[in-house]
Design a protein around this motif. Sequence first.
Motif, PDB file in Angstrom:
ATOM      1  N   LEU A 232       0.866  -1.177   0.000  1.00  0.00           N
ATOM      2  CA  LEU A 232       0.000   0.000   0.000  1.00  0.00           C
ATOM      3  C   LEU A 232       0.903   1.227   0.000  1.00  0.00           C
ATOM      4  O   LEU A 232       1.802   1.335   0.841  1.00  0.00           O
ATOM      5  N   SER A 233       0.665   2.149  -0.929  1.00  0.00           N
ATOM      6  CA  SER A 233       1.487   3.356  -0.968  1.00  0.00           C
ATOM      7  C   SER A 233       0.611   4.586  -1.178  1.00  0.00           C
ATOM      8  O   SER A 233      -0.384   4.552  -1.892  1.00  0.00           O
ATOM      9  N   SER A 234       1.005   5.654  -0.512  1.00  0.00           N
ATOM     10  CA  SER A 234       0.358   6.961  -0.636  1.00  0.00           C
ATOM     11  C   SER A 234       1.432   7.980  -0.299  1.00  0.00           C
ATOM     12  O   SER A 234       1.519   8.492   0.821  1.00  0.00           O
ATOM     13  N   PRO A 235       2.319   8.266  -1.265  1.00  0.00           N
ATOM     14  CA  PRO A 235       3.587   8.953  -0.973  1.00  0.00           C
ATOM     15  C   PRO A 235       3.472  10.312  -0.302  1.00  0.00           C
ATOM     16  O   PRO A 235       4.377  10.700   0.441  1.00  0.00           O
ATOM     17  N   GLU A 236       2.396  11.042  -0.551  1.00  0.00           N
ATOM     18  CA  GLU A 236       2.286  12.383   0.037  1.00  0.00           C
ATOM     19  C   GLU A 236       1.539  12.388   1.372  1.00  0.00           C
ATOM     20  O   GLU A 236       1.347  13.450   1.962  1.00  0.00           O
ATOM     21  N   MET A 288      -3.828   6.801  -3.508  1.00  0.00           N
ATOM     22  CA  MET A 288      -3.420   5.532  -2.901  1.00  0.00           C
ATOM     23  C   MET A 288      -3.223   4.505  -4.008  1.00  0.00           C
ATOM     24  O   MET A 288      -3.956   4.501  -5.001  1.00  0.00           O
ATOM     25  N   ARG A 289      -2.219   3.647  -3.835  1.00  0.00           N
ATOM     26  CA  ARG A 289      -2.051   2.511  -4.741  1.00  0.00           C
ATOM     27  C   ARG A 289      -1.905   1.231  -3.947  1.00  0.00           C
ATOM     28  O   ARG A 289      -1.242   1.210  -2.892  1.00  0.00           O
ATOM     29  N   LEU A 290      -2.535   0.167  -4.438  1.00  0.00           N
ATOM     30  CA  LEU A 290      -2.332  -1.174  -3.907  1.00  0.00           C
ATOM     31  C   LEU A 290      -1.660  -2.018  -4.979  1.00  0.00           C
ATOM     32  O   LEU A 290      -2.231  -2.215  -6.059  1.00  0.00           O
ATOM     33  N   ASP A 291      -0.443  -2.470  -4.695  1.00  0.00           N
ATOM     34  CA  ASP A 291       0.282  -3.364  -5.592  1.00  0.00           C
ATOM     35  C   ASP A 291       0.199  -4.789  -5.058  1.00  0.00           C
ATOM     36  O   ASP A 291       0.353  -5.030  -3.848  1.00  0.00           O
TER      37      ASP A 291
END
Length: 295
Positions: A232-236, A288-291
């Motif tokens: 799970l990524s949400s860089p900001e 948000m991204r889910l890889d």
Amino acid sequence: MPGEMTTNLAAGHLRLELSPSIGGAICRFEWVDPGSSRPILRQCHSPLEKVLDAASFPLVPYVNRIRGGRFTFGEREIRLAPNMAGDPSPLHGQGWLNPWAVENSTERRAVLTYSHDAGEWPWAYSARQEFALDEHGFDLTLICRNLDAEPMPCGLGQHPYFPCGPQTRLDTRVTHAWTVDEKVLPVDKIPADGRYDLKDRLVCGQGLDNGFGGWGGEARMSDPDWPYDVRLSSPETRFFQLYSPAQGGIFVAEPVSHANAALNAPAGEWRDLGIRVLEPGAEMSLAMRLDVIPK
């Protein structure tokens, strides 16, 4: 009947099913092989009937709780009624409790929209979710625009539920945590050590329902029984909420733009706690991204 209308996206082994009429929620995200499927986000009832049974739902225009449903903005005292049974503090805004419209959808993309007229929450705003699925995961951007003639405080988040077992691990970096009282409201800000250390730790059945700050913007979930890891990524995004009920089975890992009960803090602290004030016509977003990373 509520829950009957869904929007379905597909790419490679991945299937993403949305339930616009139930809070603009995700009702299914799964890995599909010939003859079988595996839930990546938690398995839900089909058709979805209640948003609290969803795999994920949007948080707009604030996240987590407002203590007692009261906060002050300028010279105004805002009062909000409870919106979940058994909890005196309203939470997560209005988007999750209302139907969204499908603006457009294709095999791999969908856009959902929601409009809020000024009422108990005394500002008009619009919200938009943009989904894009590919063979490796999906991107989701949540956008809120202030449609009111007055400035509006705002915060955004997503609320994904993950299945878990005794060997499921979470690995992420945070600098501090807030302890909570019996009403799940923040008490003390402390270093994220010991019980609150989220570096490569078992995550299931931990009895945690806490907010964290200084988040690094990425979290990785793994389990030896899973044929993939999940990132799970949400860089900001600099705030993170973890819910891991003692009974196990699921956990929630939320990228959120502000701290729990931040609206109850003095306005001079809002910026540090992540609250944005949107001028008329202004907007903010949370990506948000889910890889899904095969082993």
